[in-house]
Scaffold this motif. Sequence first.
Motif, PDB file in Angstrom:
ATOM      1  N   GLN A  66      13.902  -1.859  -1.800  1.00  0.00           N
ATOM      2  CA  GLN A  66      13.070  -0.935  -1.053  1.00  0.00           C
ATOM      3  C   GLN A  66      11.980  -0.309  -1.922  1.00  0.00           C
ATOM      4  OE1 GLN A  66      14.998   2.627   0.297  1.00  0.00           O
ATOM      5  NE2 GLN A  66      13.738   2.810   2.136  1.00  0.00           N
ATOM      6  N   SER A  67      12.173  -0.319  -3.224  1.00  0.00           N
ATOM      7  CA  SER A  67      11.275   0.401  -4.127  1.00  0.00           C
ATOM      8  C   SER A  67      10.482  -0.511  -5.041  1.00  0.00           C
ATOM      9  CB  SER A  67      12.089   1.400  -4.971  1.00  0.00           C
ATOM     10  OG  SER A  67      12.832   2.272  -4.155  1.00  0.00           O
ATOM     11  N   LEU A  68      10.346  -1.784  -4.678  1.00  0.00           N
ATOM     12  CA  LEU A  68       9.599  -2.717  -5.513  1.00  0.00           C
ATOM     13  C   LEU A  68       8.139  -2.313  -5.678  1.00  0.00           C
ATOM     14  CD1 LEU A  68      10.987  -6.190  -4.377  1.00  0.00           C
ATOM     15  CD2 LEU A  68      11.396  -5.010  -6.542  1.00  0.00           C
ATOM     16  N   GLY A  69       7.666  -1.447  -4.782  1.00  0.00           N
ATOM     17  CA  GLY A  69       6.295  -0.960  -4.923  1.00  0.00           C
ATOM     18  C   GLY A  69       6.068  -0.224  -6.232  1.00  0.00           C
ATOM     19  N   GLY A  70       7.141   0.325  -6.813  1.00  0.00           N
ATOM     20  CA  GLY A  70       7.000   0.980  -8.110  1.00  0.00           C
ATOM     21  C   GLY A  70       6.579  -0.002  -9.191  1.00  0.00           C
ATOM     22  N   ILE A  71       7.156  -1.203  -9.147  1.00  0.00           N
ATOM     23  CA  ILE A  71       6.763  -2.251 -10.099  1.00  0.00           C
ATOM     24  C   ILE A  71       5.342  -2.707  -9.807  1.00  0.00           C
ATOM     25  CG2 ILE A  71       7.308  -4.566 -10.940  1.00  0.00           C
ATOM     26  CD1 ILE A  71      10.212  -4.049 -10.263  1.00  0.00           C
ATOM     27  N   HIS A  72       5.019  -2.855  -8.526  1.00  0.00           N
ATOM     28  CA  HIS A  72       3.674  -3.272  -8.123  1.00  0.00           C
ATOM     29  C   HIS A  72       2.618  -2.324  -8.684  1.00  0.00           C
ATOM     30  CE1 HIS A  72       0.421  -4.589  -5.404  1.00  0.00           C
ATOM     31  NE2 HIS A  72       0.201  -3.301  -5.218  1.00  0.00           N
ATOM     32  N   SER A  73       2.824  -1.028  -8.477  1.00  0.00           N
ATOM     33  CA  SER A  73       1.846  -0.038  -8.941  1.00  0.00           C
ATOM     34  C   SER A  73       1.759   0.002 -10.453  1.00  0.00           C
ATOM     35  CB  SER A  73       2.226   1.347  -8.412  1.00  0.00           C
ATOM     36  OG  SER A  73       2.279   1.354  -6.999  1.00  0.00           O
ATOM     37  N   SER A  74       2.912  -0.063 -11.119  1.00  0.00           N
ATOM     38  CA  SER A  74       2.931   0.004 -12.572  1.00  0.00           C
ATOM     39  C   SER A  74       2.257  -1.206 -13.193  1.00  0.00           C
ATOM     40  CB  SER A  74       4.373   0.125 -13.071  1.00  0.00           C
ATOM     41  OG  SER A  74       4.407   0.328 -14.467  1.00  0.00           O
ATOM     42  N   CYS A  75       2.490  -2.363 -12.621  1.00  0.00           N
ATOM     43  CA  CYS A  75       1.858  -3.581 -13.150  1.00  0.00           C
ATOM     44  C   CYS A  75       0.345  -3.535 -12.958  1.00  0.00           C
ATOM     45  CB  CYS A  75       2.440  -4.819 -12.472  1.00  0.00           C
ATOM     46  SG  CYS A  75       4.106  -5.245 -13.020  1.00  0.00           S
ATOM     47  N   GLY A  76      -0.111  -2.893 -11.882  1.00  0.00           N
ATOM     48  CA  GLY A  76      -1.554  -2.743 -11.693  1.00  0.00           C
ATOM     49  C   GLY A  76      -2.178  -1.925 -12.810  1.00  0.00           C
TER      50      GLY A  76
END
Length: 562
Positions: A228-238
């Motif tokens: 549910q929180s994979l967006g944290g990785i998405h934002s951090s990788c950006g």
Amino acid sequence: MIQQQGIGQRFSSCRGVSFEIQPHEDPFAIDSPRASGRFWLPWGSSKKITPTSSGAVISRTTSYPSSHFCDLETDDEEEDEIDNVLINIEEGYEHLDNKCELPISISVQEQEQQLPKAPSKKIVSKPIAKPKGSRLSVILLDQGLFTVYKRLFMVCLVVNITGLTLAATGHFPYARNHATVFSIGNLLALTLCRSEAFLRVVFWLAVKLFGHSWVPLWLKTATTSLLQSLGGIHSSCGVSSVAWLTYSLILTLKDRENTSNLIVGVASTILSLLCLCCLAAFPLVRHLHHNVFERTHRFAGWASLILLWAFVILTKSYDPDTKSYRKDVGSRLAKEQEFWLTLVVTILIIIPWVTVRRVPVKVSAPSGHASIIRFAGGVKPGILGRISPSPMSEWHAFGIISDGKEEHMMLAGAVGDFTKSLVSNPPSHLWVRQVHFAGLPYLVNMYNRVLVVATGSGICVFLSFLLQQGPAEVCLLWVTKGVEQNFGKEIKEWVSGHPNEKVIVHDTAVMGRPNVSEMSVAAARKWGAEVVIVTSNPEGSRDVVNACKSNGIPAFGPIWDS
């Protein structure tokens, strides 16, 4: 805390939760939402609570009123206002338009029979510090500093900053010599975290691997929190990609004799576009100006990808000795890591667009407030889909209702220009992405016994679990009003054709506004639920999740970080 003056402002989260914050003179007033203007091209009275006839005192929900689609609206003798939402169910996924308050007309006696008996075990009501301001403050400030999303963001960022520091200090020679590879690698990771095709496979694997009775509950809930929180990785990788590209550009400028002005210019443009994407994704900008964020992400991202191909080709074909570009670049590219990483990123971005089709639809409008869109083909429970009147302009995500046989449908509240046109001028065809995506509701299949809690149109993503028997035993608690009036007899029959212990419907028009948190805890205990999954507005979701966790029951709801 952000206070709105004058006419209400519409907000949307990055992951697709749309709502309106409007000024209310009456604490229980629900205002009608404004229709947001949309373009084909990408640029461009107070209500009252109806008292229960039984005279029983109904405790009110701890959530604040607003015009969110999942709010428990009050009733007026003259009219019913219907709101719309773009729900984010999983973490992540874009717009999910749905109709608002869905009721069922049954007697108070039948309602009371459906409500769970008060358990002997005391329900702990954890005090919740409710912000005295806009719903935006709940989304931005009320989730805490240590959510799984934020922890994933920090872990990923720390790993990248550590590698960058080691490279800059000469302790990581490979990274120093291949800084561009690390930048593109981060782009690949963030793309994977948002690739609906890839995540569909990941969610399927999670259910297959952990959807067994012998798998510990803590492992299932940990997996749910992570997915549910994979967006944290998405934002951090950006952010990390920008940092690595900046470092690579600095090294290139220090060695200007062995590069060309064209390569420096392309790299600088890519860096500028990535910075623009990051700024547009800043939480305040993302929530206040979602259309700006979405279109910036899409078109600046596409432009960055095209320039990235140019950058890779130019850097691998440039000969610093002759100050010219080689023609035999093809054979050299196949040996370079940057080429293969960029190729995978490109394929992942192209996949959803390859599946875009214009398909026939049947649109009906049981009321002027909503429409039902029917498509051919059955769909599994917990799946969401996207539709569009113009694929290059806008996409709307909806929960899918299906019995898994010949057709599936979506519910759309008539609020924006597109959803209103579905009622006033029903189309014969719509554009769809044939790759449907999985979200938090799909993970219901990973558990044995689940309580799903919905307010208003949040029911849409859970109806398929009533129509199709899945691996999980599902109990539904639905707090709403007006099903038959707004959606017709079909949905009423779906929710009323189940045992009272499996489907609990609280009609606010008959019984008033309940304390949804306490009802959820009581129903979860009676059902013996392993986990509770809720779809409501920001305050409602927060209250139910906190109440369940305070009573030792794992609970999940939409997250608003991205």
